[in-house]
Design a protein around this motif. Structure first.
Motif, PDB file in Angstrom:
ATOM      1  N   CYS A 164       0.770  -1.149   0.032  1.00  0.00           N
ATOM      2  CA  CYS A 164      -0.042  -0.011   0.070  1.00  0.00           C
ATOM      3  C   CYS A 164       0.836   1.399  -0.301  1.00  0.00           C
ATOM      4  CB  CYS A 164      -1.094  -0.034   1.332  1.00  0.00           C
ATOM      5  SG  CYS A 164      -2.058  -1.317   1.162  1.00  0.00           S
ATOM      6  N   ASP A 165       1.762   1.076  -0.993  1.00  0.00           N
ATOM      7  CA  ASP A 165       2.726   2.464  -0.928  1.00  0.00           C
ATOM      8  C   ASP A 165       3.441   2.386  -2.134  1.00  0.00           C
ATOM      9  OD1 ASP A 165       3.800   4.733   0.020  1.00  0.00           O
ATOM     10  OD2 ASP A 165       5.205   4.127   1.318  1.00  0.00           O
ATOM     11  N   THR A 166       3.800   3.595  -2.696  1.00  0.00           N
ATOM     12  CA  THR A 166       4.677   3.757  -4.037  1.00  0.00           C
ATOM     13  C   THR A 166       6.130   3.099  -3.465  1.00  0.00           C
ATOM     14  OG1 THR A 166       3.350   5.484  -4.734  1.00  0.00           O
ATOM     15  CG2 THR A 166       5.511   4.910  -5.808  1.00  0.00           C
ATOM     16  N   LEU A 167       6.855   2.347  -4.235  1.00  0.00           N
ATOM     17  CA  LEU A 167       7.961   1.757  -4.144  1.00  0.00           C
ATOM     18  C   LEU A 167       8.972   2.974  -4.322  1.00  0.00           C
ATOM     19  CD1 LEU A 167       7.517  -2.013  -4.866  1.00  0.00           C
ATOM     20  CD2 LEU A 167       7.326  -0.898  -2.823  1.00  0.00           C
ATOM     21  N   SER A 168      10.212   2.815  -3.790  1.00  0.00           N
ATOM     22  CA  SER A 168      11.025   3.779  -3.907  1.00  0.00           C
ATOM     23  C   SER A 168      12.145   3.546  -5.233  1.00  0.00           C
ATOM     24  CB  SER A 168      12.125   3.833  -2.880  1.00  0.00           C
ATOM     25  OG  SER A 168      11.487   4.250  -1.643  1.00  0.00           O
ATOM     26  N   ARG A 169      12.623   4.862  -5.480  1.00  0.00           N
ATOM     27  CA  ARG A 169      13.495   4.796  -6.722  1.00  0.00           C
ATOM     28  C   ARG A 169      14.801   4.894  -6.178  1.00  0.00           C
ATOM     29  NH1 ARG A 169       8.691   7.274  -8.651  1.00  0.00           N
ATOM     30  NH2 ARG A 169       8.197   6.730 -10.773  1.00  0.00           N
ATOM     31  N   GLY A 170      15.953   5.961  -6.451  1.00  0.00           N
ATOM     32  CA  GLY A 170      16.962   6.113  -6.057  1.00  0.00           C
ATOM     33  C   GLY A 170      17.833   4.768  -6.249  1.00  0.00           C
ATOM     34  N   GLN A 171      18.418   4.461  -5.137  1.00  0.00           N
ATOM     35  CA  GLN A 171      19.515   3.401  -5.211  1.00  0.00           C
ATOM     36  C   GLN A 171      18.690   1.899  -5.393  1.00  0.00           C
ATOM     37  OE1 GLN A 171      23.489   3.503  -2.673  1.00  0.00           O
ATOM     38  NE2 GLN A 171      21.991   4.953  -1.500  1.00  0.00           N
ATOM     39  N   PHE A 172      17.443   1.958  -5.304  1.00  0.00           N
ATOM     40  CA  PHE A 172      16.467   0.839  -5.264  1.00  0.00           C
ATOM     41  C   PHE A 172      16.136   0.676  -6.857  1.00  0.00           C
ATOM     42  CE2 PHE A 172      15.640   2.447  -1.182  1.00  0.00           C
ATOM     43  CZ  PHE A 172      16.017   1.217  -0.342  1.00  0.00           C
ATOM     44  N   SER A 173      16.577   1.553  -7.723  1.00  0.00           N
ATOM     45  CA  SER A 173      16.414   1.443  -9.072  1.00  0.00           C
ATOM     46  C   SER A 173      17.653   0.985  -9.911  1.00  0.00           C
ATOM     47  CB  SER A 173      15.946   2.780  -9.653  1.00  0.00           C
ATOM     48  OG  SER A 173      14.799   3.156  -9.456  1.00  0.00           O
ATOM     49  N   ALA A 174      17.466   0.357 -10.861  1.00  0.00           N
ATOM     50  CA  ALA A 174      18.704  -0.506 -11.763  1.00  0.00           C
ATOM     51  C   ALA A 174      19.255   0.737 -12.100  1.00  0.00           C
ATOM     52  CB  ALA A 174      18.143  -1.387 -12.644  1.00  0.00           C
TER      53      ALA A 174
END
Length: 439
Positions: A164-174
């Motif tokens: 129930c939340d937007t997942l993160s970007r930053g270092q969590f993105s490829a």
């Protein structure tokens, strides 16, 4: 069923399944159902003085062997209490927890991180894992050897939707991608955390791992974050010879100008397979001071930072344990085997010297991550048999990947006036009869 009073923040909607308690306990180690209270404050502005805005009473399950009493809850799959002789050995955020770092992309959920304290599995990602506020499934095992609480959750598309939340970007993105969590695609792996006691033993048996049901490897991280109380006299007790500073912000804020450090590219251990393509700075243990006269990285509340710092055992943990004295004569030891053939890695987190911390200045930062420092102090070591550092993903083949660890509460002998060598000798004596069982 959970009972709430006041305002409780939104979290993941997954409902954990709970198995039936055994009807008999052949070993004499019992499992019982009880309750545990989680407390909340309204926001990070309220961490210091409250008031508590909400309480949630949740089910907990209690292991008891007559020596230790251990409690676990479903939220986050969390071991929240280890009691020995009426003393608590886990740091618990009783002053009230709140989500901090919202919208910062510093944690896998954009609502930020909430920290109640405990020992648990950080599953799939760095920074406390994807499921730190999800309810995990709970099962129980009782046989002639002892009794276990088994916590588990599957990293599935369905369970990610229930976050129930937007997942993160930053270092969590490829690299090169702006897609949320693209560095950590769904694994469909089952993450499992087993907590056990045996008759008469004065330590807790842990087993952490994942089961990959696919025919090909999956990518991700798995850690055991732990929170322990500490005061200004508390010390990390370790046989470590070198540590790594991976994060540039930690180097600039804590290491640079305080300690002599070597570029990791000049260190021969950089060529080990686990570190190919990685970088950072290497500090000897104990570190050599530069300009700061009170350089003692063994004392978490003496680290020369007020906004937090991170160090990693490098190139792996040396010795059979990572321990901490609480500063009141007591302490704890995390025991696992670690050698060239079976490396184990440790991440060390401390908020650092409280005299250098100013909450109002921290609140003025964007994002105000350091303002999330709780009212009561703790030290947080993380163990992993597979990951060398945060955001340094590992690959997991089909089948099970797991490790065994012991948590040993130490009720006396770690007095604040003792030197690091005296503390090492005291812990060595306590762990020697136990280490042989890890084989």
């Amino acid at each position: 069923m959970a009972e709430t009073q006041g305002v409780i923040p939104l979290r993941a909607l997954r409902a954990g399944a709970v198995g039936e308690l055994p009807s008999a306990f052949p070993s004499g180690v019992t499992i019982s159902r009880s309750t545990y209270v989680l407390t909340f404050v309204e926001s990070i502005e309220r961490i210091e003085n409250g008031p508590i805005c909400g309480r949630e009473t949740v089910d907990c399950w209690v292991l008891d062997n007559g020596v230790l009493r251990v409690k676990a809850i479903s939220m986050g799959g969390n071991l929240v209490s280890i009691e020995k002789e009426g003393q608590e050995y886990i740091w618990q955020n009783q002053a009230g927890a709140t989500y901090y770092g919202a919208g910062s992309n510093a944690f896998p959920l954009t609502r930020g991180l909430i920290l109640h304290g405990g020992i648990r599995v950080a599953a799939v990602t760095a920074e406390h894992g994807l499921y730190y506020d999800s309810d995990w499934d709970v099962e129980f095992v009782a046989d002639q050897a002892g009794s276990n609480i088994v916590l588990s959750i599957r990293d599935s598309a369905e369970n990610r939707a229930l976050l129930c939340d937007t997942l993160s970007r930053g270092q969590f993105s490829a690299p090169g991608s702006d897609l949320p969590m693209s560095k950590y695609p769904v694994t469909d792996a089952l993450f499992v955390f087993e907590i056990g006691l045996r008759p008469g033993e004065d330590f807790v048996r842990l087993r952490a791992g994942l089961i990959n049901s696919r025919d090909s490897e999956v990518t991700g991280e798995i850690w055991l974050p732990q929170t322990y109380p500490v005061n200004a006299d508390g010390q990390v007790i370790s046989h470590q010879q070198k540590r790594r500073c991976k994060d540039l912000w930690v180097y600039q804020g804590m290491v640079k100008d305080n300690f002599l450090a070597q570029d990791m590219r000049l260190d021969p251990d950089r060529d080990l397979p686990a570190y190919r393509g990685k970088n950072g700075f290497v500090l000897g243990c104990p570190p050599t001071p530069a300009n700061w006269n009170d350089a003692d990285l063994n004392k978490p509340l003496a680290w020369p930072t007020g906004s937090g710092g991170i160090l990693y055992d490098y190139p792996r943990r040396d010795g059979d344990y990572h321990a901490l004295s609480y500063g009141d004569g007591r302490g704890i030891a995390y025991l696992t085997l670690s050698d060239a053939g079976r490396p184990h890695y440790t991440k060390m987190w401390s908020w650092g010297n409280p005299a250098l911390f100013n909450r109002q200045q921290a609140l003025a930062q964007n994002p105000p991550l350091a303002a999330g420092r709780p009212k009561t102090e703790y030290y947080e070591p993380w163990g992993s048999a597979f990951n060398t550092g945060f955001f340094e993903t590992g690959t997991f083949p089909p089948g099970e990947s797991a490790w065994q660890a012991f948590i040993l509460p130490i009720e006396s002998g770690l007095d604040s006036g003792k030197s690091q060598q005296q503390l090492l000798e005291a812990v060595n004596q306590r762990v020697a009869p136990i280490v042989s069982q890890l084989g």
